[in-house]
Scaffold this motif. Structure first.
Motif, PDB file in Angstrom:
ATOM      1  N   ASP A 322       0.813  -1.219   0.000  1.00  0.00           N
ATOM      2  CA  ASP A 322       0.000   0.000   0.000  1.00  0.00           C
ATOM      3  C   ASP A 322       0.847   1.269   0.000  1.00  0.00           C
ATOM      4  O   ASP A 322       0.318   2.377   0.035  1.00  0.00           O
ATOM      5  CB  ASP A 322      -0.967   0.016   1.187  1.00  0.00           C
ATOM      6  CG  ASP A 322      -0.264  -0.060   2.538  1.00  0.00           C
ATOM      7  OD1 ASP A 322       0.972   0.083   2.598  1.00  0.00           O
ATOM      8  OD2 ASP A 322      -0.968  -0.259   3.554  1.00  0.00           O
ATOM      9  N   GLU A 323       2.163   1.106  -0.044  1.00  0.00           N
ATOM     10  CA  GLU A 323       3.133   2.202  -0.080  1.00  0.00           C
ATOM     11  C   GLU A 323       3.108   3.074   1.166  1.00  0.00           C
ATOM     12  O   GLU A 323       3.624   4.188   1.161  1.00  0.00           O
ATOM     13  CB  GLU A 323       2.999   3.031  -1.363  1.00  0.00           C
ATOM     14  CG  GLU A 323       3.261   2.212  -2.609  1.00  0.00           C
ATOM     15  CD  GLU A 323       3.526   3.015  -3.864  1.00  0.00           C
ATOM     16  OE1 GLU A 323       3.361   4.252  -3.833  1.00  0.00           O
ATOM     17  OE2 GLU A 323       3.914   2.405  -4.876  1.00  0.00           O
ATOM     18  N   HIS A 324       2.554   2.573   2.257  1.00  0.00           N
ATOM     19  CA  HIS A 324       2.676   3.232   3.549  1.00  0.00           C
ATOM     20  C   HIS A 324       3.824   2.577   4.318  1.00  0.00           C
ATOM     21  O   HIS A 324       4.264   1.471   4.008  1.00  0.00           O
ATOM     22  CB  HIS A 324       1.369   3.150   4.338  1.00  0.00           C
ATOM     23  CG  HIS A 324       0.248   3.908   3.699  1.00  0.00           C
ATOM     24  ND1 HIS A 324       0.371   5.220   3.294  1.00  0.00           N
ATOM     25  CD2 HIS A 324      -1.026   3.539   3.384  1.00  0.00           C
ATOM     26  CE1 HIS A 324      -0.775   5.632   2.773  1.00  0.00           C
ATOM     27  NE2 HIS A 324      -1.627   4.632   2.800  1.00  0.00           N
ATOM     28  N   PHE A 325       4.272   3.253   5.358  1.00  0.00           N
ATOM     29  CA  PHE A 325       5.439   2.819   6.115  1.00  0.00           C
ATOM     30  C   PHE A 325       5.132   1.582   6.970  1.00  0.00           C
ATOM     31  O   PHE A 325       3.982   1.174   7.131  1.00  0.00           O
ATOM     32  CB  PHE A 325       5.909   3.927   7.058  1.00  0.00           C
ATOM     33  CG  PHE A 325       6.223   5.238   6.399  1.00  0.00           C
ATOM     34  CD1 PHE A 325       6.466   5.332   5.041  1.00  0.00           C
ATOM     35  CD2 PHE A 325       6.296   6.402   7.163  1.00  0.00           C
ATOM     36  CE1 PHE A 325       6.765   6.548   4.443  1.00  0.00           C
ATOM     37  CE2 PHE A 325       6.593   7.622   6.582  1.00  0.00           C
ATOM     38  CZ  PHE A 325       6.829   7.695   5.223  1.00  0.00           C
ATOM     39  N   ILE A 326       6.189   1.024   7.528  1.00  0.00           N
ATOM     40  CA  ILE A 326       6.101   0.057   8.615  1.00  0.00           C
ATOM     41  C   ILE A 326       6.840   0.664   9.811  1.00  0.00           C
ATOM     42  O   ILE A 326       8.028   0.966   9.724  1.00  0.00           O
ATOM     43  CB  ILE A 326       6.742  -1.292   8.256  1.00  0.00           C
ATOM     44  CG1 ILE A 326       6.046  -1.928   7.056  1.00  0.00           C
ATOM     45  CG2 ILE A 326       6.711  -2.234   9.462  1.00  0.00           C
ATOM     46  CD1 ILE A 326       6.787  -3.138   6.504  1.00  0.00           C
ATOM     47  N   ILE A 327       6.138   0.882  10.894  1.00  0.00           N
ATOM     48  CA  ILE A 327       6.741   1.314  12.164  1.00  0.00           C
ATOM     49  C   ILE A 327       5.994   0.558  13.253  1.00  0.00           C
ATOM     50  O   ILE A 327       4.861   0.905  13.599  1.00  0.00           O
ATOM     51  CB  ILE A 327       6.621   2.830  12.389  1.00  0.00           C
ATOM     52  CG1 ILE A 327       7.259   3.611  11.224  1.00  0.00           C
ATOM     53  CG2 ILE A 327       7.276   3.225  13.718  1.00  0.00           C
ATOM     54  CD1 ILE A 327       7.058   5.111  11.324  1.00  0.00           C
TER      55      ILE A 327
END
Length: 382
Positions: A322-327
């Motif tokens: 989804d082209e969002h980050f992983i944190i």
């Protein structure tokens, strides 16, 4: 502490954009920090070289990023004061394309939801205000005055230097071979030794899948190429006359910068040639085809920059679906924190992500809603 051994509060694997800021934030809080980098400090094998990266508040990707950006701006200025060198340059910024494009509509959505000052300009208005730009007649642009760029390479060097000055143990050219949980935290094995800590932050960029195999299919390295082209009128591309920008087109999203740092107008294309693979196998050597893809955008939208190529540099994206980050923490190993602010739009957040990761490593509650970046959204669809 002797080479090849030691016990720390936190080990940070990967000392690029995110790892360097994390190491500084932890060290300045009095934590015993070990930073491990496979390559040189400030290397050109990852995702943060090429001199600079765009920063902008009118965030078309999702309005939920805007609170993080507000804090990122403040922390970049704080780092500048601590280091004594300008790192964030304000040029203004344009998000341009057809009126119904994701870039334009997403930028407007963030502006409206968060009350960001902005102007909506026609193609003609853009050409009059910023003559280095030439949009298609049916394009419009969202202009925001406080957009600009961060000096990415200098920022990494600054944060590493400040981390060392604050007591961090930073070690370059030391490849991590493995990590494992222990009764009190983690054990990390490298080419040179074995280290233990209470917490582990994995911020290894395009190599993150090597350290978290369950993510290997979800975080995909992609080759990118940046180009610098000689201009016929350098004044049109000067800091005070040329805003950074993102331009949506049938070919994709071009991203552009004024001339700064090295000669030439800088341009890139998101997802460039769609070349994916393991970070160790993707070529860092630019080709004539790379130049041709970028020159096509130059000729159509920035014709005064259609001169000889002056530089080409390859770097890597690390894309999530989804082209969002992983944190997030690993679900069964909360002492291990995974950070992959990635998918080609992460560097501007490095200042605030470092603060967030330091909070997580010290079992403090971050000041932001991080649910957009949770691991469970990926594992649920794997």
């Amino acid at each position: 502490m002797a080479a090849g051994q030691g016990t720390y509060d936190v080990i940070v694997v990967g000392i690029g954009g995110m790892g360097s800021t994390t190491a500084w934030q932890l060290a300045r809080r009095g934590q015993r920090v070990l930073g491990l980098e496979r390559f040189d400090i400030g290397h050109g094998m990852g995702s943060s070289h090429g001199h600079n990266r765009i920063i902008r508040r009118a965030y078309f990707e999702n309005p939920r990023y805007v609170p993080l950006l507000d804090r990122a701006y403040a922390l970049w200025r704080e780092a500048e004061r601590a280091w004594g060198e300008q790192l964030l340059f304000v040029t203004g910024g344009l998000d341009a394309g057809p009126e119904n494009s994701r870039v334009v509509q997403g930028s407007l959505a963030s502006c409206r939801e968060h009350g960001l000052a902005h102007d909506v300009l026609t193609a003609g208005e853009v050409a009059r205000r910023f003559p280095g730009w030439r949009l298609a007649e049916d394009h419009i642009a969202v202009y925001q005055a406080d957009a600009g760029f961060v000096a990415s390479e200098r920022s990494i060097l600054a944060h590493v230097s400040m981390a060392i000055a604050a007591g961090a143990d930073i070690r370059a050219r030391e490849k991590v071979l493995a990590w494992e949980p222990t009764a009190t935290g983690v054990r990390v094995t490298t080419e040179r030794g074995v280290y233990e800590a209470g917490r582990l932050v994995l911020s290894a960029g395009a190599w993150i899948g090597d350290f978290v195999p369950s993510l290997a299919a979800q975080v995909v390295p992609e080759r990118q190429v940046l180009g610098w082209f000689r201009t016929s009128d350098p004044s049109l591309f000067a800091l005070e006359r040329f805003p950074v920008g993102i331009l949506s087109d049938a070919a994709g999203h071009f991203y552009v910068f004024p001339q700064w740092g090295i000669p030439g107008f800088k341009i890139g294309l998101y997802h460039h040639l769609h070349e994916t693979g393991h970070a160790d196998t993707l070529s860092r050597e630019p080709t004539a085809r790379d130049e041709a893809v970028l020159r096509d955008g130059v000729r159509r939208f920035f014709p005064a920059a259609d001169g000889p190529v002056l530089a080409l540099k390859a770097c890597l994206f690390t894309n999530t679906p989804d082209e969002h980050f992983i944190i997030d923490r690993l679900p069964d190993l909360p002492q291990v924190i995974v950070a992959s602010p990635c998918s080609g739009h992460g560097f501007k957040f490095a200042s605030v992500v470092g603060e967030v990761l330091a909070d997580l490593a010290m079992d403090r509650r971050p000041a932001f809603d991080l649910s957009l970046f949770a691991l469970e959204r990926l594992t649920a669809t794997a």
